[in-house]
Every structure is written in C-alpha cells, then in structure tokens.
Design an enzyme around this catalytic site. Structure first.
Site, short mmCIF file in Angstrom:
data_model
loop_
_atom_site.label_atom_id
_atom_site.label_comp_id
_atom_site.label_asym_id
_atom_site.label_seq_id
_atom_site.Cartn_x
_atom_site.Cartn_y
_atom_site.Cartn_z
CB CYS A 113 21.22 7.05 95.60
SG CYS A 113 22.01 8.81 95.36
CG HIS A 257 18.32 6.57 92.80
ND1 HIS A 257 17.89 7.57 93.38
CD2 HIS A 257 19.64 7.09 92.22
CE1 HIS A 257 18.81 8.69 93.28
NE2 HIS A 257 19.77 8.17 92.86
CG ASN A 287 19.94 11.79 92.53
OD1 ASN A 287 19.54 11.66 93.47
ND2 ASN A 287 20.87 11.63 91.75
#
Ligand code: UT7
Length: 330
Positions: A113, A257, A287
C-alpha cells in the site's frame, strides 16, 4: 540544486461498483457494520477482460495529457503494484507496450500500500541524478482479483483503480513546485501480517492444495495492522514536518493511503490535524492498496482542492511492513 516535481496527474477507476448491499448477499455483514468500522460505502471492480496495466494505461494517458507530454518522451516508467497482470513480465512492461513508450526503461516496484511513495522516491533519484528527463509513476491494482469473498473481515475493504503522475526535474528552490522530502521505512519482521503468497516461490508451484488453502488470496491481521497503521502513519507525518521545519498549520492537504476511515480519523487526532484537511476517497473506492494516494491526489488537483503553492503531505502504510511520507510544494 536539482529537485523533482510533478507536472501532470491522472487516474482511472473501472465503472463496475460493489456496494455494501452487494456484500451483504455474499457474507454475514451489514452496511451499518462496514460503514461504521471502515467508512466504506462502495468500491470498484475491473471487468474480467481487463488487467492492472489496462487501468494504469488510462490513468497514464490522463497524466500525460495533463503534462502536455507524448508517451514517446518518457525516459522511465515505474509501475507500483502488488497485483501485476503477470509475475513476469512486469506490469510496467505491459504498460510500456500499450503506451508505445519505446524509449522508457520500465519496471515494477512492490511496496504494497506504500508503493506509490516508494515509486515516487525512485523517480526522484533518476531525476536528481540527471539520468532521466521525464518519469511516469503509475500505481494500479486489481485487488478484487486477490480478494477472498468468503472472508468477511477483508472482502469489504478492497477495490480496483489506478493513479499516475508525470515527473520532471526543476532547478532552484524559491517559488518552484517541487518534492521537498520523502521518508520511507520497511520492517520485515512483521512481513507475515499482510500477505498475498499465491504464486510466490514459498508456495509454488500452484497446486490444488495451495488453492484449497486459499493461498492465492490476500490475508491480513486486521486489528494488529490497524494499531500499527495509526502509530506509524502518525510518526511518518511528523517526521516529514519536522525535517522541513513545518507545522500542521502549514499543510493545506494530507493525502493519505485510504485503508480505513477510522485509521485516518485516529491519525488526524494524534497529530492534531484537522479532519477537513484530510482528502478522503475511502467512502467511494475502499482500499486500492498502492493506488489510493495517486487517485486521491489526482482528484484533489482536478476538483481544485489542491492549488499552486499549496503544501501537500502524502503518507502511506502497508504490507511489508512499509510506510512513508512525502511533503510536496505544489
Ligand atoms: O492497507 C493496508 C493496511 N491495512 C490496514 O491497516 C487495515 C487495518 N485493519 C482494518 O481496517 C480493520 O481491522 C478491519 C476492517 C479489517 C476489521 O475491523 P475491526 O474493527 O478491527 O474488527 P475486528 O477484526 O476487531 O472484529 C470485530 C468484530 C468481530 O466479532 P466478535 O469476535 O467481536 O464477535 C468480527 O468477527 O467484528 C466482526 N466482523 C464483522 N462483523 C460484520 C469482522 N468483519 C465483519 C464484517 N461484518 N464484515
């Protein structure tokens, strides 16, 4: 002094939408639980006919257009992803072929990520060293292909999409838009916390057994990574501000993020950052691993939230563990 700067942004999310109501039909969950525990309402899904580089291609086209550049002018393409089209060749190679960017050295970066921040920093090195004039950094993921739709604790999180930036170098500091700093970290002692093992040498060759054990899906220790995410996100934001002699008040936007809306609320509280200066896309995209930061960045630029001269703080946390931040004068 040579610095790196972003001269164009772009993003793309596929049209297919997975709502919380759709997930209620697949697993024992509710819209109320998902919304209150994660902030997510919807996420996007890539059609079966497309792969990660196709999402990256559209995001890259938009970033090139914004930069007023042709793909043939690119020297380097960096594709940040944990869900490449194939293990070999890289997603960057597939993308380079699709773009016809025949001069561009192209390779993938895998930092889960946090991937986009790692890619950004690799691009900075090429530009500062003077070995490239234009670098394309793309982060794209087809997370829905790696999702176990029997696992209610994780299938609610993941979505698909891609974001991209075109970067070049700039000389001098005063009044110029530029990347002020990038701080990156890795802690492999927690490597088992977030894994996508299928097809890797530790579980190869892929067999009925590995498939039966669902090793081709993402597994995450959710609550543990949640706690670490809050701490490390907060630390790396503070690290960026301290290194540049800036305060929270100086920053116009935190573009983080988007792993979980509650993580972002807690980080904002920990570093005394006003929540209305945190750019959020989690509610509509979920996500998307490495792609959330450049997608949010592009949307913030295109909707006029980010303006020339603004101080923008990017931050990410993910599998590896990896985490990082980048402070940018826009
Ligand atoms: O992007 C990379 C980094 N990613 C992260 O850092 C993700 C961090 N983790 C998270 O976002 C959260 O930990 C999750 C969303 C994965 C889970 O949320 P949580 O608030 O940490 O829930 P939990 O795992 O502690 O579970 C609480 C309860 C459990 O039930 P009991 O044992 O208390 O009866 C779970 O079984 O919630 C239950 N649960 C659910 N209930 C309804 C777990 N998933 C669901 C669900 N619907 N989808």
């Amino acid at each position: 002094m040579v610095n790196a700067r972003i001269v164009g942004t772009g993003s793309y999310v596929p049209e297919g939408i997975i709502t919380n109501a759709d997930l209620e039909k697949l697993v024992d969950t509710t819209d109320e639980w998902i919304t209150s525990r994660t902030g997510i309402k919807e996420r996007r899904r890539t059609p079966a006919t497309e792969a990660t580089s196709d999402l990256g291609y559209r995001a890259a086209q938009r970033a090139l257009e914004a930069a007023g550049l042709k793909s043939s002018e690119l020297d380097v393409i960096i594709f940040c992803t944990i869900t490449p089209d194939t293990h070999c060749p890289s997603a960057a190679a597939w993308l380079q072929g699709k773009l016809g960017a025949m001069q561009a050295v192209s390779f993938d970066v895998n930092a889960a990520c946090s991937g986009f921040l790692f890619g950004l920093n690799v691009a900075e090195q090429f530009l500062k060293a003077g070995t490239a004039r234009y670098v394309l950094v793309v982060a794209g993921e087809t997370m829905t292909r790696a999702t176990d739709y029997d696992d209610r604790s994780s299938c609610i999180l993941w979505g698909d999409g891609a974001g991209a930036v075109v970067m070049t170098s700039t000389i001098g500091n005063n009044g110029h838009s530029r990347i002020l700093s990038t701080h990156l970290h890795t802690d492999g002692t927690h490597a088992d916390m977030l894994q996508y093992p299928g097809g890797g040498s530790a579980v190869s060759p892929i067999s009925h057994e590995t498939v039966d054990k669902k090793r081709h899906f993402i597994r995450m220790e959710g609550p543990e990574s949640f706690k670490l995410a809050v701490r490390l996100f907060s630390e790396v934001c503070t690290e960026a501000l301290t290194a540049n002699g800036k305060t929270v008040e100086d920053v116009r936007w935190l573009v983080p993020h988007q792993a979980n809306g509650r993580i972002l609320q807690m980080v904002a509280r920990q570093i005394n950052f006003p929540l209305d200066k945190v750019y959020m896309t989690i509610q509509k995209y979920g996500n998307i691993s490495s792609a959330t930061v450049p997608i949010a960045l592009d949307e913030a630029v295109r909707d006029g939230s980010i303006k020339t001269g603004d101080l923008v703080l990017l931050a990410a946390f993910g599998g590896g563990l990896t985490w990082g931040s980048s402070l940018i004068r826009w």
